[in-house]
Design an enzyme around this catalytic site. Structure first.
Site, PDB file in Angstrom:
ATOM      1  N   ASP A 224       0.874  -1.164   0.000  1.00 59.93           N
ATOM      2  CA  ASP A 224       0.000   0.000   0.000  1.00 59.93           C
ATOM      3  C   ASP A 224       0.918   1.223   0.000  1.00 59.93           C
ATOM      4  OD1 ASP A 224      -2.101   1.738   0.025  1.00 59.93           O
ATOM      5  OD2 ASP A 224      -3.226   0.689   1.577  1.00 59.93           O
TER       6      ASP A 224
HETATM    7  C1  BGC Z   1      -5.011   3.200  -0.219  1.00 54.86           C
HETATM    8  C2  BGC Z   1      -5.081   2.218  -1.368  1.00 54.86           C
HETATM    9  C3  BGC Z   1      -4.907   2.955  -2.665  1.00 54.86           C
HETATM   10  C4  BGC Z   1      -3.574   3.682  -2.634  1.00 54.86           C
HETATM   11  C5  BGC Z   1      -3.283   4.478  -3.902  1.00 54.86           C
HETATM   12  C6  BGC Z   1      -3.776   4.049  -0.279  1.00 54.86           C
HETATM   13  O1  BGC Z   1      -3.808   5.065   0.670  1.00 54.86           O
HETATM   14  O2  BGC Z   1      -5.082   2.507   1.015  1.00 54.86           O
HETATM   15  O3  BGC Z   1      -6.304   1.519  -1.349  1.00 54.86           O
HETATM   16  O4  BGC Z   1      -4.997   2.081  -3.761  1.00 54.86           O
HETATM   17  O5  BGC Z   1      -3.596   4.607  -1.541  1.00 54.86           O
HETATM   18  O6  BGC Z   1      -4.105   5.582  -4.008  1.00 54.86           O
END
Ligand code: BGC
Length: 720
Positions: A224
């Site tokens: 993530d």
């Molecule tokens: C989120 C993800 C997301 C990623 C990119 C993160 O903060 O938890 O679900 O895909 O950001 O935007």
């Protein structure tokens, strides 16, 4: 030629560079060997691409959020929506969509519940596999997230989930396992949180032992965004790609660690190979919409809309929204009679600016929005009268400016709406949660609608005019004190840009409400699983309720609830009878259930037949019932069909803490068929033997003196 074959030609520094991104949305290219970069784009209910030089969001179709889409219980429709998202990704040149999210709704408070299908792992896994299948069928990769046990937003970047192995495997890992085994996603995203003290981004047990060694996962593991704390430990544990990029900082750390002998180069090779494998799998030509520099006010030109498939996808968004709308209460007022001269009052700011999605990284800039106000005005003309009822912050559907507190303004709007309603024949009140309550990075603290809306509903419910309440929210809300004064309650979830037309069609009976709840609606927050310490404290959250979340919890405690999991009304009626449960292969635990479904009403409609399994006699405590099959049927009046569900050995099994394995303990099992977890129409029993492939059950009195592992840490459970 495959890029994977180039691995031996890459220098250590080039390999290390593949293990982190180039900025927010790209992997790093290797220009010397013409290895291209791959573009990642957020999902999962539409595309959020930051593109063009100034990185603003391109419009894309805002489909129902996964929570709403799941309420359709329709795998074919989920597949179709995911394929449309794939087509839009191709148009924009995006290779990998960051979705679906398959975390379970452990608590209704979780701010990201709108992104997740259900409180039930069986349903979540099946719908997510259909999504991955539909998306990847278009040549665009799916990225299943967030692995694992990311069930709250409170302290999400560091909280440590303390859960026993059985709970993890039976609930929180089960949907991931199903998707990995059945749909082979190209990527999987690890979560921010820790599990048993170890960050998920550096968790050898999760990323290697379970995911790769047991489930045979072949795809890429991406972090993530900013979830990596110790790059070397992450690579060693099984992480492949760190996102976003770190400007080369962590690439250098990897190179140094190999040179110092602290990291095995084989681990770097493994991760680099998986990134190259992703490059091999992607490779579509750059999308024709790539690089469009859009500003918030801009719309797509007709030619660009055509390239996106915007018109057809809007129709699909409407169809999916219609199939997701969930009618939980109807005393007979719905459907409204379009031909009657009755005066209908439409009340609520969210009728003008509907809540179509939640906030955060999943936000989509919609290509257009059908509002309930426009759709109902078009259908009802002068018979529709409207009032705002409560204030709504300025919104462009993916951002909402919060409102300053102003009780006088609230009261003036409510007074006006109540007066209008009192002079009408029927009131339709559209209410919901503000964007901030259905948003990433923050959990709710209670389940009520905003106070001004609750107050308005209380006053409307006290009138002598039938009240239809339409609720827009990404997860369960409480309904006191207004619920009992309503004539009907219709839940739209966060149903995307087609919600207005879908709502008008359902209210006016042009379509049957197709949705069924995928989460339990409690009477009050205090009744819900894990309360009152559900999001933990001081850096830890203890999953003390174990395998009892959602309906498993309410059934185990025999608690009254507002609306059960699986519930939803059609405009027609159905009879379920003639249940047959037949053991096809006792040793393998294969059992076939068939039940006759008849449309006994006067309209065409849909029903979701649900099959639950219980094991009343077991060495361990088991949920009263667990969903193990479901079939959605659409029938004309008088028509009947047989719904068939085949159960496998796994459907009768639990995870044995002494071995970590799924075990079917021989004996008597109960199979129940119904239309919700609390509306079970038929019941049968089957006798199955112990699973012959497993060693005998260890009873409590035979356990070793050291108790079996309780919490799972980075190296997995320590078994006694
Ligand atoms: C989120 C993800 C997301 C990623 C990119 C993160 O903060 O938890 O679900 O895909 O950001 O935007």
């Amino acid at each position: 030629m495959f890029f994977t074959d180039l691995l031996p030609q890459l220098s250590l520094a080039e390999k290390a560079s593949l293990l982190s991104g180039d900025g927010d949305w790209w992997t790093q290219a290797v220009p010397r060997l013409a290895v291209p970069a791959v573009e990642l784009g957020d999902g999962p209910h539409g595309l959020r691409t930051e593109t063009g030089e100034d990185m603003v969001w391109l419009p894309s179709t805002c489909f129902p959020t996964l929570s709403a889409l799941a309420a359709t219980w329709d795998r074919d429709l989920v597949r179709e929506v995911a394929a449309a998202i794939g087509a839009e990704a191709r148009a924009m040149g995006v290779h990998l969509v960051l979705g679906p999210g398959v975390n379970l709704k452990r608590t209704p408070l979780c701010g990201r519940n709108f992104e997740y299908p259900s409180e039930d792992p069986w349903l979540t896994g099946r719908l997510a596999a259909a999504y991955v299948d539909g998306l990847q069928g278009t040549g665009v990769g799916a990225c299943v997230k967030h692995f694992a046990a990311n069930n709250q937003e409170t302290e999400r970047t560091r909280v440590s989930v303390e859960a026993d192995e059985r709970t993890l495997r039976e609930l929180y890992l089960a949907a991931f396992e199903h998707v990995v085994r059945e749909a082979e996603p190209w990527a999987l995203m690890c979560s921010y949180n820790r599990v048993g003290g170890t960050y998920a981004s550096a968790h050898p047990w999760l990323l290697t032992t379970v995911l790769r060694d047991e489930w045979g996962y072949q795809g890429l593991v991406v972090s993530d965004w900013d979830a990596v704390h110790d790059k070397v430990a992450s690579v060693r544990a099984g992480l492949d790609l760190e996102m976003p990029g770190t400007g080369g900082r962590t690439d250098a750390e990897v190179v140094d660690a190999v040179r110092r002998g602290e990291l095995d180069e084989a681990d770097v090779d493994r991760a680099a190979r998986r990134v190259l494998h992703l490059v091999d799998r992607t490779r579509p030509a750059p999308g024709p919409l790539r690089g469009l520099g859009h500003r918030p006010g801009d719309t797509l030109t007709p030619a660009q809309e055509e390239l996106l498939g915007a018109a057809a996808h809007h129709e699909l968004a409407r169809r999916a929204a219609t199939a997701s709308l969930t009618l939980v209460r109807n005393t007979g007022v719905l459907p409204l009679d379009p031909a009657s001269p009755a005066r209908i009052a439409l009340v609520g700011g969210y009728a003008r600016v509907p809540r179509i999605q939640g906030g955060g990284s999943a936000g989509v800039r919609p290509t257009r929005v059908d509002t309930p106000l426009d759709a109902l005005s078009a259908a009802l003309g002068d018979r529709l009268v409207t009032a705002e009822g409560y204030r709504v912050g300025a919104t462009d559907y993916y951002q909402e400016r919060p409102l300053p507190t102003d009780p006088d303004a609230d009261e003036a709007l409510a007074d006006e709406a109540v007066a209008l309603a009192a002079g009408s024949d029927i009131v339709v009140a559209v209410v919901g949660l503000p964007l901030a309550a259905d948003s990433e990075a923050v959990d709710r603290t209670d389940l009520a609608l905003p106070p001004a809306q609750v107050d308005l509903l209380r006053r409307l419910a006290a009138l002598d005019v039938p009240l239809v309440v339409v609720v827009q929210s990404g997860s369960a809300v409480t309904m006191d004190p207004w619920h009992d004064g309503t004539a009907a309650v219709l839940l739209t979830g966060l149903a995307g840009q087609g919600v207005g037309q879908a709502l008008a069609d359902v209210l006016l009976g042009r379509a049957d409400p197709g949705g069924r709840l995928t989460e339990t609606y409690p009477l009050q927050l205090a009744d819900s699983p894990g309360m009152p310490t559900v999001t933990g404290e001081r850096g830890h959250v203890v999953y003390g309720e174990g395998v009892l979340i959602g309906y498993r919890w309410y059934d185990a405690l025999d608690r009254p609830i507002r609306y059960p999991f699986g519930h939803g009304l059609s405009y027609t009626t159905f009879a379920l009878d003639d249940l047959h449960v037949e053991v096809l292969d006792a040793a393998a635990g294969r059992v076939r259930c068939t039940v006759q479904v008849t449309n006994t009403g006067a309209r065409r409609g849909t029903q979701v037949v649900q099959v639950y399994v219980g094991d009343p006699e077991s060495a361990v405590h088991r949920p009263v019932r667990e969903l193990k099959g479901a079939v959605k049927v659409a029938l004309d009046p008088g028509e009947r069909t047989r719904a068939v569900v085949e159960l496998t050995g796994r459907d009768f099994a639990y995870v044995d803490a002494t071995s970590g394995a799924w075990r079917r303990e021989g004996g008597r099992f109960v199979v129940e068929v119904g239309v919700s977890s609390r509306d079970l129409v038929a019941r049968a029993e089957v006798e199955l033997p112990d699973d012959p492939a497993l060693p005998p059950v260890v009873r409590d009195e035979d356990l070793p003196t050291d108790p079996v592992a309780w919490a799972v840490g980075g190296d997995g459970p320590v078994r006694g």
